[in-house]
Write a protein that holds these residues in place. Structure first.
Motif, mmCIF file in Angstrom:
data_model
loop_
_atom_site.group_PDB
_atom_site.id
_atom_site.type_symbol
_atom_site.label_atom_id
_atom_site.label_comp_id
_atom_site.label_asym_id
_atom_site.label_seq_id
_atom_site.Cartn_x
_atom_site.Cartn_y
_atom_site.Cartn_z
ATOM 1 N N ALA A 177 55.849 5.082 53.418
ATOM 2 C CA ALA A 177 54.675 5.605 54.125
ATOM 3 C C ALA A 177 53.936 4.482 54.846
ATOM 4 N N GLY A 207 56.272 13.312 49.348
ATOM 5 C CA GLY A 207 55.986 12.179 50.215
ATOM 6 C C GLY A 207 54.518 11.802 50.164
ATOM 7 N N ALA A 255 58.381 5.985 47.999
ATOM 8 C CA ALA A 255 57.680 6.840 48.956
ATOM 9 C C ALA A 255 56.437 6.149 49.509
ATOM 10 N N THR A 262 66.500 11.249 50.870
ATOM 11 C CA THR A 262 65.161 11.237 51.454
ATOM 12 C C THR A 262 64.995 12.443 52.372
ATOM 13 N N GLY A 267 59.224 13.853 51.099
ATOM 14 C CA GLY A 267 59.480 13.033 49.921
ATOM 15 C C GLY A 267 60.944 12.706 49.719
#
Length: 235
Positions: free
Chosen positions: A216, A162, A212, A142, A147
């Motif tokens: 987020a 990401g 991802a 990561t 991303g």
């Protein structure tokens, strides 16, 4: 959640104190002396329906529990249970960095999927190719807001950008990625080395985008509050 196999004791739980910088990135300090999680004992057996086990962070550092978790990792792997390892390095808890790095390498033959942050990779010293040659079928790294990427045995790299989000804090983002990867592989019936090898570009891209997106959402909330599957849409 089934808590049947949770081990209980009179000791307090480890306390982690998170400090946020101006960008919401967290650093941690820990209160670990005499806490319950380091007193983990190897269970007589995993539940018969166990599909995967996940290991990492303090549990593989604090003795005597670290040795017990290490034994469980090897036993589970030898029984054909899918194993994910996320070192999630907390350098302040590691008294001998070189000894830990050597121990980390000794775990790799028993790991199907190695996931680590870019910072963890730099601290451990090594490359995805070296780690893949030692055992895992895939390595996922990561890179925060940039991303994440998957590296596979055949030398292919699958990068995914990401998801753009207003960051409240990053607490729980890495754990959310782990959960999303395991959930995504389970829904594809791919919790095996063969399953990882068969994902291909489309499979890896979908899986990493799902992870991802999940991370987020976690970063958009205060504290470790990962999303429900219903918030994520399909894989």
């Amino acid at each position: 959640m089934d808590v049947l196999d949770v081990q209980r004791g009179a000791e307090p739980t480890t306390l982690a104190v998170a400090t946020l910088d101006a960008h919401g990135s967290a650093t941690y300090s820990f209160y670990v002396d005499g806490t319950a999680d380091r007193l983990f004992a190897v269970p007589a057996a995993l539940p018969a329906e166990t599909e995967a086990v996940s290991f990492g962070t303090c549990s593989l550092v604090l003795e005597p529990g670290a040795t017990a978790y290490e034994e469980l990792m090897r036993t589970a792997s030898q029984q054909g249970v899918f194993t994910l390892l996320d070192p999630n390095i907390r350098a302040g808890l590691i008294p001998d960095a070189d000894a830990y790095r050597a121990r980390f390498r000794s775990w790799l033959p028993y790991v199907n999927l190695l996931k680590l942050s870019e910072e963890d990779a730099l601290w451990l010293g090594g490359t995805p190719r070296e780690w893949l040659d030692a055992g895992p079928s895939a390595v996922v790294i990561t890179q925060g807001g940039d991303g994440l990427s998957a590296f596979t045995k055949d030398g292919t790299v699958y990068p995914v950008p990401g998801e753009k989000v207003e960051v409240v804090d990053t607490i729980g983002a890495g754990d959310t990625v782990n959960a999303a990867l395991l959930h995504g592989l389970s829904t594809r019936d791919a919790l095996s080395s063969e399953g990882l090898a068969g994902l291909g570009r489309d499979g890896w891209t979908r899986l990493l985008k799902f992870a991802a997106r999940a991370a987020a959402i976690t970063c958009s909330r205060a504290g470790a509050e990962p999303p429900y599957a219903s918030e994520l849409g399909g894989l």
